[in-house]
Scaffold this motif. Structure first.
Motif, PDB file in Angstrom:
ATOM      1  N   SER A   1       4.970   4.116  -2.081  1.00  0.00           N
ATOM      2  CA  SER A   1       4.518   5.252  -2.717  1.00  0.00           C
ATOM      3  C   SER A   1       5.658   5.914  -3.288  1.00  0.00           C
ATOM      4  O   SER A   1       5.485   6.996  -3.499  1.00  0.00           O
ATOM      5  CB  SER A   1       4.851   6.147  -1.530  1.00  0.00           C
TER       6      SER A   1
ATOM      7  N   ARG B   1      -0.315  13.444   3.191  1.00  0.00           N
ATOM      8  CA  ARG B   1      -0.751  11.875   2.968  1.00  0.00           C
ATOM      9  C   ARG B   1      -0.920  11.788   1.674  1.00  0.00           C
ATOM     10  O   ARG B   1       0.418  12.109   0.955  1.00  0.00           O
ATOM     11  CB  ARG B   1      -2.903  12.467   2.951  1.00  0.00           C
ATOM     12  N   TYR B   2      -0.991  10.686   1.350  1.00  0.00           N
ATOM     13  CA  TYR B   2      -0.744   9.570   0.238  1.00  0.00           C
ATOM     14  C   TYR B   2      -0.562  10.565  -1.010  1.00  0.00           C
ATOM     15  O   TYR B   2       0.259   9.922  -1.930  1.00  0.00           O
ATOM     16  CB  TYR B   2      -1.538   8.129   0.567  1.00  0.00           C
ATOM     17  N   ASP B   3      -1.766  10.898  -1.089  1.00  0.00           N
ATOM     18  CA  ASP B   3      -2.527  12.118  -2.127  1.00  0.00           C
ATOM     19  C   ASP B   3      -1.936  13.547  -2.523  1.00  0.00           C
ATOM     20  O   ASP B   3      -2.563  14.131  -3.049  1.00  0.00           O
ATOM     21  CB  ASP B   3      -4.048  11.945  -1.800  1.00  0.00           C
TER      22      ASP B   3
ATOM     23  N   ALA C   1      -1.263   3.730   6.479  1.00  0.00           N
ATOM     24  CA  ALA C   1      -1.418   3.482   5.416  1.00  0.00           C
ATOM     25  C   ALA C   1       0.310   4.245   5.361  1.00  0.00           C
ATOM     26  O   ALA C   1       0.544   5.306   6.952  1.00  0.00           O
ATOM     27  CB  ALA C   1      -1.925   5.199   5.003  1.00  0.00           C
TER      28      ALA C   1
ATOM     29  N   TRP D   1       9.083   8.724   3.696  1.00  0.00           N
ATOM     30  CA  TRP D   1       8.051   8.038   3.931  1.00  0.00           C
ATOM     31  C   TRP D   1       8.426   6.988   4.667  1.00  0.00           C
ATOM     32  O   TRP D   1       9.328   6.142   4.521  1.00  0.00           O
ATOM     33  CB  TRP D   1       7.233   7.276   2.532  1.00  0.00           C
TER      34      TRP D   1
ATOM     35  N   CYS E   1      -6.992   3.469  -1.025  1.00  0.00           N
ATOM     36  CA  CYS E   1      -7.472   4.758  -1.899  1.00  0.00           C
ATOM     37  C   CYS E   1      -8.808   4.594  -1.280  1.00  0.00           C
ATOM     38  O   CYS E   1      -9.589   6.057  -1.059  1.00  0.00           O
ATOM     39  CB  CYS E   1      -7.347   4.667  -3.221  1.00  0.00           C
TER      40      CYS E   1
ATOM     41  N   CYS F   1      -6.653   9.415  -6.049  1.00  0.00           N
ATOM     42  CA  CYS F   1      -5.942   7.920  -5.272  1.00  0.00           C
ATOM     43  C   CYS F   1      -5.011   7.856  -7.167  1.00  0.00           C
ATOM     44  O   CYS F   1      -5.548   8.003  -8.361  1.00  0.00           O
ATOM     45  CB  CYS F   1      -7.135   6.931  -5.732  1.00  0.00           C
TER      46      CYS F   1
END
Length: 325
Positions: free
Chosen positions: A45, A171-173, A148, A92, A72, A16
């Protein structure tokens, strides 16, 4: 004098990243201009620099940080770090819905076809779905936390014949959807030039899933099909296996015949193969994956006695094995 609140994302764990605000005070014209240029940036992001004349509310900041932390912690994460991280900055976007295991609908109405992976099909128009098709869709739904952002890396070929955007999806991670599906055994790896970035990494993940007999690698429906006999029901994505009976040269490439299936290897794609000589494949057993095309109704195919079905071999990743007879 302008106070520029800068929001940066820093890692609090391998899973996260959270935003932390810092205040930069500047009287320079360049800083003011930069603030004006960036006031439209809202993507959480990316680095966001927003023009302001006062310090942002700490209360608001606390709520924002808390929300991101909760997001997260609540996200479904299947790996600590990305195995196939993005090689360049991402665009994004907002996810609206999951269409199936390898197709997404964005909030702006565009559909995205995920590069690098192919999942079993869902049932449409009265046609039964394939085994594990619904499981793949469910996995994608849980992979992305609701609301997200989704990171896209657009392919060199940016659209398919259906008008869908072709992109690597993250993905965000930093974990890509393709690597998640392939590592879970819910997708086969694809490599279609020129959109073959990350293919070595994805192929390695598939090898592990296959060794562990995960998902499609343990289902009897998905063992390689013999090249004879074939019918129209065998059209679409398949894994095919057979002995090469003849190798012929055309003006644009090579044709390999095995049973009811013809394999086309075009000259434009030879650059992806390591000094390949198709003549060496004669009388050898090939296992190949790709989309089987029914051309049994073509008069030219019938008159010349060509195999009624064909498949394009465009990348070495689509050639699973060569076994010498």
């Amino acid at each position: 004098m302008y106070a520029l609140p800068v929001t940066r994302f820093i890692p609090v764990s391998k899973k996260c990243w959270i935003p932390v605000a810092a205040l930069i005070v500047s009287t320079s014209g360049s800083a003011i201009a930069a603030a004006k240029r960036n006031k439209q940036l809202r993507d959480q992001s990316e680095l966001a620099v927003v023009r302001s004349t006062k310090t942002p509310s700490l209360k608001r900041l606390g709520v924002f940080v808390s929300a991101v932390i909760c997001w997260c912690l609540g996200a479904h994460n299947t790996a600590a770090t990305a195995n196939c991280p993005a090689s360049e900055p991402l665009t994004w976007v907002q996810l609206e819905a999951v269409v199936d295991g390898d197709t997404l609908l964005l909030s702006d109405g565009r559909k995205v076809r995920v590069i690098g992976a192919n999942t079993p099909e869902l049932g449409y128009g009265g046609k039964a779905g394939q085994p594990l098709g619904s499981e793949a869709k469910t996995a994608v739904t849980t992979f992305f936390q609701r609301g997200a952002p989704v990171g896209l890396q657009i392919g060199q070929d940016s659209a398919d014949r259906y008008g869908r955007l072709l992109a690597h999806v993250f993905r965000y991670d930093g974990i890509s959807l393709a690597e998640y599906l392939i590592a879970s055994g819910l997708a086969w790896h694809l490599a279609i030039p020129p959109n073959d970035r990350y293919w070595q990494c994805l192929r390695q993940l598939e090898a592990v899933a296959r060794k562990q007999s995960l998902g499609v690698w343990s289902h009897s429906e998905y063992v390689p099909k013999p090249v004879r006999p074939l019918s129209s029901a065998d059209s679409g994505f398949q894994r095919m296996q057979g002995v090469v009976q003849s190798v012929n040269r055309s003006n644009t490439g090579w044709w390999l015949h095995m049973g009811d299936l013809a394999i086309r290897l075009q000259d434009r794609d030879l650059v992806y193969f390591d000094e390949v000589d198709p003549h060496r494949w004669l009388h050898q057993t090939l296992t190949i994956r790709g989309w089987v095309i029914d051309r049994s109704h073509s008069g030219g195919v019938k008159n010349k006695g060509y195999p009624p079905f064909m498949i394009n071999l465009r990348h070495p990743a689509m050639l699973e094995s060569i076994v010498r007879e």
